[in-house]
Scaffold this active site. Sequence first.
Site, mmCIF file in Angstrom:
data_model
loop_
_atom_site.group_PDB
_atom_site.id
_atom_site.type_symbol
_atom_site.label_atom_id
_atom_site.label_comp_id
_atom_site.label_asym_id
_atom_site.label_seq_id
_atom_site.Cartn_x
_atom_site.Cartn_y
_atom_site.Cartn_z
ATOM 1 N N ASP A 288 0.868 -1.174 0.000
ATOM 2 C CA ASP A 288 0.000 0.000 0.000
ATOM 3 C C ASP A 288 0.905 1.223 0.000
ATOM 4 O O ASP A 288 2.015 1.152 -0.504
ATOM 5 C CB ASP A 288 -0.957 -0.046 1.198
ATOM 6 N N HIS A 322 1.218 1.861 -3.304
ATOM 7 C CA HIS A 322 0.165 2.648 -3.949
ATOM 8 C C HIS A 322 0.582 4.104 -4.127
ATOM 9 O O HIS A 322 -0.037 4.849 -4.880
ATOM 10 C CB HIS A 322 -1.130 2.581 -3.146
#
Length: 546
Positions: A288, A322
């Site tokens: 992430d 991300h």
Amino acid sequence: MMKKIFALCLVAPCFATAQFKGPLPVIKSPVFKKDTLSIVKTGAVPDGNTLNTKSINAAIETLTKRGGGVVYVPNGLWLTGPIVLKSNINLHLAAGATLLFTKDFNQYPLVEANWEGLQQMRNQSPISATNATNIAITGKGIVDGNGDAWRMVKKDKLTESQWKRLVASGGVLNEDKKGWYPSEKALKGSKMSNPGAISPEKDAAFFNSIKDFLRPNLVLLTGCKQILLEGVTFQNSPAWTLHPLMSEHLTVRNVNVKNPWYAQNGDGIDVESCKNVLIENSVFDVGDDGLCMKSGRDAEGRKRGMATENVIIRGCTVYASHGGFVIGSEMSGGVKNVYVSNCTFIGSDVGLRFKTTRGRGGVVENIFIRDIYMKDLPGDAILFDMYYAAKDPVPLAGEKRELPVIETKPVSEATPVFKNFQISNIYCNGADRGVFVRGLPEMPVKDIVMENMVLQAKKGIEIQEGNGITFKNVHIISDETEPVVDIIQSSGLVFDKFNFKKGASLLFRVSGDRSKDIQIKNTDATSAGQKIQYELGASEKSVSLK
């Protein structure tokens, strides 16, 4: 070991001090007594099978009573449950030492904690400290959270053989057979809205029925001061990896943070409502966001009212993630006075990612970023998005997403603000889009300066609801050239010494009756097939071309 307090002044050579209003912060590092106690002395066994929770915590407690010191973890495979750090303790992992946290969920009691900016019931973190002063995790060893035992996994993120192997290992599938969960309790929790929220009608039996869903963050440091994380590899976290919360004087240096790229909520470091922070020379390869600044969510975060402030990040590398450097989306207490320099993002979905949504509130301001090098980004090199929808920034194959409904709403304390960013010396070789800015009609992204950039991407620049944004000496090398720059309902834009790929079909498209005061100067537009196209109420009065 450390013999004195080191004061680190947050003055990076690449930033002019005039950019920062007020005194520059000083970070205080911890100091420890020379007293050292090996966990072997309290009964720990390095066989990867013996549970050493009591032995390790006993070593910490013993040294705490002596006034602190170094808890020494020798080389070996040390299976353990949750470890609680105390004031004046340096948990030091020797080279070859691995703290391996058990897969037995029963070893992790449910505790009141924090999840994505809200007070929640969670499983106790593998390593935690609360209101501790003078603490550290140092050395050359590994902290392994055994996160594979906790995390749900999406089928679309694995190869066919990997998926078959995972399903055969146990666990359960959801109804559409596209999501794997480690247990029925984990699946049950996934079907609920905000199941970890603490409320009177939820008793111990309820939380126990979804216990496996309430994944812990690997390292949670709450209300602590003078913290050092240095040299250690933190990997395979159940959720966020490093989570300093409402803490001060944090130094993170030369650490490695590793999670599988598909790890749900597998953030590298989330600095939440912290003050005086230095993160340097560290590597993040995670599932992430990599380097992320937060400060609480929505009304609860605004009530806390603790900004993340006075942060310097330098010399870091982010791989799978991300976002390389990220602010939000939980930024309701504000984020300010942040310096980022000399960082490299390779293969991260987005390079510089700033995300929020209506309801958050909070002001993000005084963000200074320069000398950033990016390669092979599936998404945007630079992204400001005030319509964050809690989804991965790059859709999976076949995934369909609806554009947000654009409407103007009243400004309130729940309206987020992004303003006063200075971003310079940014170089990107490969992205889907160079720059994407999407503000709100009632609160545009504003007062942004981007200068000295070379961005190679499929698409160029898109600005929707931006105000007071300057691009100076920016070179966009985009594959799609119709248009290179797409402007929608934005004003006060300046393009000075703007460069683009020769032969572009359309240089600027300007749309919307609120698009105005757009200046294009010191720019040779002669190689473009068409310089400017006006749509949806925009007109030649909207743009000044010099």
